[in-house]
Design a protein around this motif. Structure first.
Motif, PDB file in Angstrom:
ATOM      1  N   ARG A   1       3.395  65.983  21.392  1.00 62.63           N
ATOM      2  CA  ARG A   1       3.906  64.853  22.504  1.00 62.63           C
ATOM      3  C   ARG A   1       5.124  64.101  21.844  1.00 62.63           C
ATOM      4  N   VAL A   2       4.824  63.694  20.627  1.00 65.30           N
ATOM      5  CA  VAL A   2       6.004  62.918  19.786  1.00 65.30           C
ATOM      6  C   VAL A   2       7.335  63.539  19.383  1.00 65.30           C
ATOM      7  N   GLY A   3       7.223  65.043  19.129  1.00 66.13           N
ATOM      8  CA  GLY A   3       8.309  65.827  18.875  1.00 66.13           C
ATOM      9  C   GLY A   3       8.954  65.344  17.542  1.00 66.13           C
ATOM     10  N   LYS A   4      10.006  65.865  17.008  1.00 71.59           N
ATOM     11  CA  LYS A   4      10.414  65.879  15.856  1.00 71.59           C
ATOM     12  C   LYS A   4      11.091  64.639  15.534  1.00 71.59           C
ATOM     13  N   GLN A   5      11.281  63.806  16.605  1.00 64.56           N
ATOM     14  CA  GLN A   5      11.842  62.231  16.505  1.00 64.56           C
ATOM     15  C   GLN A   5      10.688  61.241  16.156  1.00 64.56           C
ATOM     16  N   GLY A   6       9.540  61.751  16.477  1.00 62.58           N
ATOM     17  CA  GLY A   6       8.405  61.027  16.203  1.00 62.58           C
ATOM     18  C   GLY A   6       7.473  61.318  14.899  1.00 62.58           C
ATOM     19  N   SER A   7       6.413  60.759  14.968  1.00 63.08           N
ATOM     20  CA  SER A   7       5.681  60.832  13.732  1.00 63.08           C
ATOM     21  C   SER A   7       4.007  60.616  13.878  1.00 63.08           C
ATOM     22  N   VAL A   8       3.235  61.394  13.174  1.00 62.11           N
ATOM     23  CA  VAL A   8       1.969  61.236  13.468  1.00 62.11           C
ATOM     24  C   VAL A   8       1.296  61.076  11.988  1.00 62.11           C
ATOM     25  N   VAL A   9       0.546  60.191  11.755  1.00 59.46           N
ATOM     26  CA  VAL A   9      -0.311  59.926  10.454  1.00 59.46           C
ATOM     27  C   VAL A   9      -1.824  60.336  10.664  1.00 59.46           C
ATOM     28  N   LEU A  10      -2.230  61.393  10.079  1.00 57.89           N
ATOM     29  CA  LEU A  10      -3.441  62.098   9.992  1.00 57.89           C
ATOM     30  C   LEU A  10      -4.345  60.929   8.965  1.00 57.89           C
ATOM     31  N   ALA A  11      -5.319  60.558   9.223  1.00 58.88           N
ATOM     32  CA  ALA A  11      -5.941  59.559   8.271  1.00 58.88           C
ATOM     33  C   ALA A  11      -7.348  59.754   8.466  1.00 58.88           C
ATOM     34  N   ASP A  12      -8.189  59.802   7.353  1.00 60.65           N
ATOM     35  CA  ASP A  12      -9.406  59.929   7.097  1.00 60.65           C
ATOM     36  C   ASP A  12      -9.949  59.140   5.835  1.00 60.65           C
ATOM     37  N   ILE A  13     -11.288  58.558   5.932  1.00 62.79           N
ATOM     38  CA  ILE A  13     -11.731  58.129   5.110  1.00 62.79           C
ATOM     39  C   ILE A  13     -12.181  59.111   3.900  1.00 62.79           C
ATOM     40  N   ASN A  14     -12.372  60.363   4.090  1.00 60.54           N
ATOM     41  CA  ASN A  14     -13.134  61.425   3.681  1.00 60.54           C
ATOM     42  C   ASN A  14     -12.282  62.258   3.051  1.00 60.54           C
ATOM     43  N   SER A  15     -11.956  62.560   1.881  1.00 58.57           N
ATOM     44  CA  SER A  15     -11.041  63.302   1.216  1.00 58.57           C
ATOM     45  C   SER A  15     -11.266  64.917   1.320  1.00 58.57           C
ATOM     46  N   GLU A  16     -12.490  65.172   1.329  1.00 56.16           N
ATOM     47  CA  GLU A  16     -12.637  66.615   1.910  1.00 56.16           C
ATOM     48  C   GLU A  16     -12.233  67.014   3.179  1.00 56.16           C
ATOM     49  N   MET A  17     -12.587  66.185   4.334  1.00 54.35           N
ATOM     50  CA  MET A  17     -12.059  66.347   5.424  1.00 54.35           C
ATOM     51  C   MET A  17     -10.383  66.515   5.829  1.00 54.35           C
ATOM     52  N   LEU A  18      -9.895  65.306   4.896  1.00 54.08           N
ATOM     53  CA  LEU A  18      -8.438  64.915   5.253  1.00 54.08           C
ATOM     54  C   LEU A  18      -7.771  66.291   4.395  1.00 54.08           C
ATOM     55  N   ARG A  19      -8.352  66.980   3.416  1.00 57.59           N
ATOM     56  CA  ARG A  19      -7.876  68.050   2.417  1.00 57.59           C
ATOM     57  C   ARG A  19      -7.833  69.144   3.698  1.00 57.59           C
ATOM     58  N   THR A  20      -9.000  69.408   4.349  1.00 59.45           N
ATOM     59  CA  THR A  20      -9.030  70.334   5.176  1.00 59.45           C
ATOM     60  C   THR A  20      -8.020  70.470   6.310  1.00 59.45           C
ATOM     61  N   GLY A  21      -8.078  69.301   6.957  1.00 62.36           N
ATOM     62  CA  GLY A  21      -6.924  68.969   7.944  1.00 62.36           C
ATOM     63  C   GLY A  21      -5.710  69.237   7.361  1.00 62.36           C
ATOM     64  N   ARG A  22      -5.237  68.861   6.220  1.00 58.75           N
ATOM     65  CA  ARG A  22      -3.850  69.009   5.803  1.00 58.75           C
ATOM     66  C   ARG A  22      -3.644  70.545   5.663  1.00 58.75           C
ATOM     67  N   ASN A  23      -4.514  71.185   4.940  1.00 58.24           N
ATOM     68  CA  ASN A  23      -4.174  72.604   4.583  1.00 58.24           C
ATOM     69  C   ASN A  23      -4.180  73.331   6.140  1.00 58.24           C
ATOM     70  N   ARG A  24      -4.858  72.955   7.169  1.00 57.41           N
ATOM     71  CA  ARG A  24      -4.837  73.591   8.340  1.00 57.41           C
ATOM     72  C   ARG A  24      -3.524  73.180   9.230  1.00 57.41           C
ATOM     73  N   LEU A  25      -3.118  72.181   9.063  1.00 60.75           N
ATOM     74  CA  LEU A  25      -1.971  71.790   9.939  1.00 60.75           C
ATOM     75  C   LEU A  25      -0.614  72.322   9.051  1.00 60.75           C
ATOM     76  N   ILE A  26      -0.603  72.450   7.585  1.00 58.76           N
ATOM     77  CA  ILE A  26       0.662  73.084   6.976  1.00 58.76           C
ATOM     78  C   ILE A  26       0.590  74.646   7.455  1.00 58.76           C
TER      79      ILE A  26
ATOM     80  N   HIS B   1      -0.283  75.913  10.221  1.00 56.13           N
ATOM     81  CA  HIS B   1       0.472  75.931  11.612  1.00 56.13           C
ATOM     82  C   HIS B   1       1.937  75.484  11.387  1.00 56.13           C
ATOM     83  N   GLY B   2       2.492  75.216  10.391  1.00 54.49           N
ATOM     84  CA  GLY B   2       3.637  74.955  10.283  1.00 54.49           C
ATOM     85  C   GLY B   2       4.234  73.463  10.641  1.00 54.49           C
ATOM     86  N   LEU B   3       3.266  72.700  10.424  1.00 57.06           N
ATOM     87  CA  LEU B   3       3.437  71.135  10.848  1.00 57.06           C
ATOM     88  C   LEU B   3       3.661  70.609   9.771  1.00 57.06           C
ATOM     89  N   ILE B   4       5.053  70.285   9.547  1.00 54.21           N
ATOM     90  CA  ILE B   4       5.557  69.768   8.296  1.00 54.21           C
ATOM     91  C   ILE B   4       6.737  68.684   8.581  1.00 54.21           C
TER      92      ILE B   4
END
Length: 249
Positions: free
Chosen positions: A82-107, A109-112
């Motif tokens: 929805r935000v497109g390349k002109q916008g931004s999204v911060v994926l935030a989590d207190i849990n490092s394992e969940m955040l690492r899993t989410g980051r790897n998954r999004l990368i 999928h080419g989301l950089i």
């Protein structure tokens, strides 16, 4: 009964300072099987719940979004579209394992580029005032020790005109659904967790944490007390899940 020094961890009472570590242990345990378990637990309906929440956010191209308790990134992916390349999204989590899993998954999928990552505590967000057009917390508020502090923190980092979206398991609105849901939650869900995630206790906690979460009208009042206005909520699946929305005007 709780006192000022204790809080609930599922149905148990624990010292407030211990809850973060206990919740972390739960999500460390389930991180690798989290997506599969979501599909099994909800029969895939969680994907519809998340799409409805994003639609109700009214996020537009070029806006900035904070996806709190973002876990494996389902909501981040939807917001990024929805935000497109002109916008931004911060994926935030207190849990490092969940955040690492989410980051790897999004990368994968080419989301950089327009997706960023932050390990944060929702009760004391490390962002400047008036930073985000939308702050969303999906299936995470019930795990927060001080929910009022988290809502105030979310309000602070919103821009004027911004909105908070809380997507959370809630309380069924009719007795038949409630009875069926209770049977499923306390008899079947832990067994599914034991088989698929090899962790019955964590999924028993998740069922208990849902029952301890504020009811729809109570959460609406909490959001209003945090400063949010025009607060409302939308029940889905007979109230098993609700989307709450409030604005910073």
């Amino acid at each position: 009964m709780t006192n000022e020094n204790t809080t609930h961890f599922g149905f148990k009472q624990v010292p407030k300072e211990e809850k973060v570590a206990l919740v972390r242990d739960v999500f460390d345990s389930v991180a690798n099987s989290y997506d599969l378990m979501n599909d099994l637990m909800s029969l895939g309906i969680h994907r519809i719940w998340k799409r409805v929440a994003v639609q109700l956010s009214n996020v537009r191209s070029g806006e900035s979004v904070l996806d709190l308790a973002g876990g494996t990134g389902d909501l981040t992916r939807l917001f990024e579209k929805r935000v497109g390349k002109q916008g931004s999204v911060v994926l935030a989590d207190i849990n490092s394992e969940m955040l690492r899993t989410g980051r790897n998954r999004l990368i994968d999928h080419g989301l950089i580029g327009n997706v960023h990552y932050a390990q944060v505590n929702a009760e004391c967000l490390p962002f400047k005032d008036n930073t985000f057009d939308c702050v969303c917390i999906g299936f995470g508020l019930r795990n927060v020790t001080d929910k009022d502090a988290a809502l105030r923190s979310m309000y602070r980092v919103l821009k004027p005109g911004g909105r908070v979206i809380v997507l959370e398991f809630s309380h069924p609105i009719d007795p038949v659904t409630e009875k069926v849901y209770d049977f499923y939650s306390f008899n079947l869900l832990p067994k599914i967790g034991a088989i698929v995630a090899k962790d019955e206790n964590s999924y028993r906690y998740l069922a208990e944490s849902i029952r301890m979460h504020p009811k729809q009208d109570d959460l609406k009042r909490m959001m209003e007390a945090a400063g949010l206005e025009r607060c409302d909520y939308y029940n889905m699946t007979q109230g098993i899940v609700a989307v709450h929305r409030g604005y910073k005007l």
